[in-house]
Design a protein around this motif. Sequence first.
Motif, PDB file in Angstrom:
ATOM      1  N   ASN A 138       0.826  -1.220   0.000  1.00  0.00           N
ATOM      2  CA  ASN A 138       0.000   0.000   0.000  1.00  0.00           C
ATOM      3  C   ASN A 138       0.853   1.260   0.000  1.00  0.00           C
ATOM      4  N   THR A 139       1.998   1.180   0.642  1.00  0.00           N
ATOM      5  CA  THR A 139       2.911   2.326   0.683  1.00  0.00           C
ATOM      6  C   THR A 139       3.299   2.736  -0.735  1.00  0.00           C
ATOM      7  N   TYR A 140       3.277   1.763  -1.639  1.00  0.00           N
ATOM      8  CA  TYR A 140       3.579   2.044  -3.053  1.00  0.00           C
ATOM      9  C   TYR A 140       2.299   2.199  -3.879  1.00  0.00           C
ATOM     10  N   ASP A 141       1.195   2.481  -3.169  1.00  0.00           N
ATOM     11  CA  ASP A 141      -0.108   2.679  -3.813  1.00  0.00           C
ATOM     12  C   ASP A 141      -0.560   1.441  -4.576  1.00  0.00           C
ATOM     13  N   PHE A 142      -0.077   0.293  -4.145  1.00  0.00           N
ATOM     14  CA  PHE A 142      -0.486  -0.952  -4.789  1.00  0.00           C
ATOM     15  C   PHE A 142      -1.367  -1.723  -3.819  1.00  0.00           C
ATOM     16  N   GLN A 143      -2.634  -1.895  -4.199  1.00  0.00           N
ATOM     17  CA  GLN A 143      -3.570  -2.577  -3.315  1.00  0.00           C
ATOM     18  C   GLN A 143      -3.691  -4.046  -3.692  1.00  0.00           C
TER      19      GLN A 143
END
Lengths: 219, 116
Positions: A138-143
């Motif tokens: 999520n920190t890399y905007d990957f859900q």
Amino acid sequence: MLPYRDTYLANNKAEGIAVCGVYCQNDSIHVGLYWNYGGEKMVIHFLNGNNIPVQPVEAPDFAAYLFNTITNFPEFLLPSISAFAELISQNKINGFQFNRAGGMYDGGKFTFSDGAYTGKTWPEKFVNCGVFVIALLNTYDFQLIDWDSWPNVDPLHLDFLSTWLRYYNIPVAEWPLYYNKTRAIRGKHILVSPSTQTHPSRYTETHQLAEELLSQLNP
Amino acid sequence: MFSSQINISTGTAVNFENPIQDSGIRNIDEVRIFFECLFNQEDSLKNKNKFVFLFLQTCIAQKKTDILARILEEPAMADLHPSLIKSALIMTDGLSEIEEAFSKLQGVYHEIIKNY
């Protein structure tokens, strides 16, 4: 059935990222994140707040791990996530914390606006190996998963949560306060989530895949 | 750890208390050091990302918001590998004092990855 390490590595030589996990007991699977970047093949996995090792995938322990490639993670972010994971493992990132409501993880990412994690007491409560993987991605905007589709823990099946509540000496009278704030996210869900047809993975399909995997691992 | 000095794999040292002298002629400020390290061709991209995390962490710890804003708004950011920009965004997300600079860099990042 997902491939074990040696089969996976033999068939996946390109740079990339994968969820990996090892069957423990009952319906418990411990998970971590594997990356192959810049000649490194490493795994980071959350054991507890003070122990988040990064280890070579060739280490003997990982032979029993199953691997599942995350095919849609942006490859250009591998140098960042591998560096970030290593710094977390070495405890060089001060104050990383989960966005939480109270002591509970709310599906967020690592943030740095204050040093709340430095104490390493409350923040890791209810952060398990699966939540760590979700938060890191999520920190890399990957859900990886569709957070909103996930149910809360079922009060009738609280074994894993009870273990955590007991471990942190939460009085039994206060346990119900946590039931409605904790999602039923388990390592088994994280491990199978790259295989779902829709992404981010929704609960119903993910849970079904997870149960199928468990039945294969523990017939 | 890293309270006033950063060492990266190239051996470059940044001491915020006593800025490095450039040939004894003028002080080199942190922004210049930041970009000189990142445009150094010898270091790996992974090590450069580590440097970004640790350098910005030190700036945050020392509340050097002016330095942080200058770094995020520096046009040279657009010439960096997108992973380095993302690392900078991750490290500075949620800092209210540099919201405007953060938003600008976020815009730059989204433009770059559109075509990546």
